[in-house]
Design an enzyme around this catalytic site. Structure first.
Site, PDB file in Angstrom:
ATOM      1  N   LYS A  54      -7.033   3.719  -7.247  1.00 35.79           N
ATOM      2  CA  LYS A  54      -7.071   3.542  -6.003  1.00 35.79           C
ATOM      3  C   LYS A  54      -7.779   5.242  -5.621  1.00 35.79           C
ATOM      4  CE  LYS A  54      -2.065   3.132  -5.329  1.00 35.79           C
ATOM      5  NZ  LYS A  54      -0.709   3.752  -5.554  1.00 35.79           N
ATOM      6  N   GLN A  98       3.126   8.203  -4.732  1.00 32.12           N
ATOM      7  CA  GLN A  98       3.640   7.272  -5.678  1.00 32.12           C
ATOM      8  C   GLN A  98       4.942   7.242  -6.110  1.00 32.12           C
ATOM      9  OE1 GLN A  98       0.866   5.381  -6.408  1.00 32.12           O
ATOM     10  NE2 GLN A  98       2.031   3.772  -8.322  1.00 32.12           N
ATOM     11  N   ASP A 121       1.286   3.595   2.892  1.00 27.28           N
ATOM     12  CA  ASP A 121       2.492   2.727   1.820  1.00 27.28           C
ATOM     13  C   ASP A 121       3.189   1.026   2.793  1.00 27.28           C
ATOM     14  OD1 ASP A 121       2.441   2.105  -0.611  1.00 27.28           O
ATOM     15  OD2 ASP A 121       2.979   3.820  -1.058  1.00 27.28           O
TER      16      ASP A 121
END
Ligand code: GUN
Length: 300
Positions: A54, A98, A121
């Site tokens: 990422k 995460q 997200d």
């Protein structure tokens, strides 16, 4: 006739290219550089690989990447304090914590402490509610990537029968909402669904997101249907040598590809789209934060 293979690797590169163009324009026209913060708690090897990837791609499209690596024993209080700091940092437009988090941390509480406008997200309860009511939201990356591929392949999805296999909060449910938003007739199937093959046989679009290797078989697929395979399962592959593995999806690729009109492979299908859509969401969040127009081609 063999199915068209939807190349997610190529598509994801195109989305990243579009994101890079928007980033360049934000810098040139407004003096703004989008910033993405990723928070990793602990040292889970798979998570470390994701986070590294990422970070690399964030920088490649011209955005600022900030990584906070916290000790596995970090307290909930300290993690929430870090998120609070990122929520108020004007240089940060996207925040990703995460998952999975270590067991002592409350995942729902942590996710819902992120500013919804920075929740790239799309997991915050506000974004879930906005998506469910057809309002502007941050959309979870994997379903957004699937939607982009479907729109690219079909143009309009209006009136199509879609079956989503899997009811997770991260993929199945938001995927169903997005397909509904594009006027599909949507069925969500799951482990308790009666006669799953028959349900799947009705579908013009099948999204397989159950996490069961090669479960969806070719004779479940309506001829010409589109199969989007979200599964990433690692199987032992002794034929490749001792200790070797291979990646497979939730669909049995060989048999499905004989019947489907189009199919995403594993690897190289949906997988690469997830990070591309994370970057797209960060650009979107940055534009919204600055009162600018939605970046074309990067949103649902
Ligand atoms: N862990 C694996 N995939 C993801 C993702 O897309 N978002 C977050 N936050 N954690 C993950």
């Amino acid at each position: 006739m063999a199915a068209t293979v939807i190349d997610g690797k190529e598509f994801a590169a195109r989305v990243r290219g579009q994101a890079a163009e928007h980033v360049a324009a934000l810098k040139a026209n407004h003096g703004i550089t989008p910033g993405l913060a990723v928070v990793l708690v602990g040292e889970d090897p798979a998570s470390q690989v994701y986070v590294r990837s990422k970070g690399k791609m964030t920088v490649e499209v011209g955005m600022n990447s900030v990584e906070h690596k916290l000790d596995v024993n970090t307290s909930q209080e300290d993690l929430l304090a870090m998120i609070d700091q990122l929520n108020t940092d004007p240089a940060i437009h996207g925040i990703l914590v995460q998952l999975p988090l270590p067991g002592h941390l409350n995942e729902d509480l942590v996710i819902n402490s992120i500013d919804p406008a920075k929740d790239v997200d799309g997991f915050h309860i506000s974004n879930v509610g906005l998506l469910g009511t057809g309002q502007k939201s941050m959309v979870p990356c994997t379903p957004l990537g699937c939607l982009m591929m479907l729109r690219d392949h079909h143009g309009s999805l209006s009136g199509m029968d879609a079956v989503v296999i899997g009811r997770s909060n991260i993929v199945g449910k938001p995927m169903a909402q997005l397909l509904l938003g594009d006027s599909c007739t949507v069925t969500i199937a799951h482990s308790r669904t009666k006669d799953l093959p028959d349900v799947v046989r009705r579908a013009d679009i099948v999204v397989a997101a159950v996490g069961r290797p090669e479960m969806v078989l070719g004779d479940w697929i309506k001829p010409g249907a589109t199969v989007i395979d979200v599964g990433i399962n690692r199987l032992d592959a002794p034929e490749k040598g001792a200790g070797k593995t291979r990646l497979v999806g939730d669909a049995d690729y060989a048999s499905c590809a004989e019947v489907a009109g189009a199919i995403t492979p594993v690897p190289g299908g949906v997988g690469p789209m997830t990070i591309a859509c994370l970057l797209a969401n960060t650009v979107t969040a940055c534009c919204r934060a600055n009162g600018l127009a939605e970046p074309e081609g990067l949103t649902a």
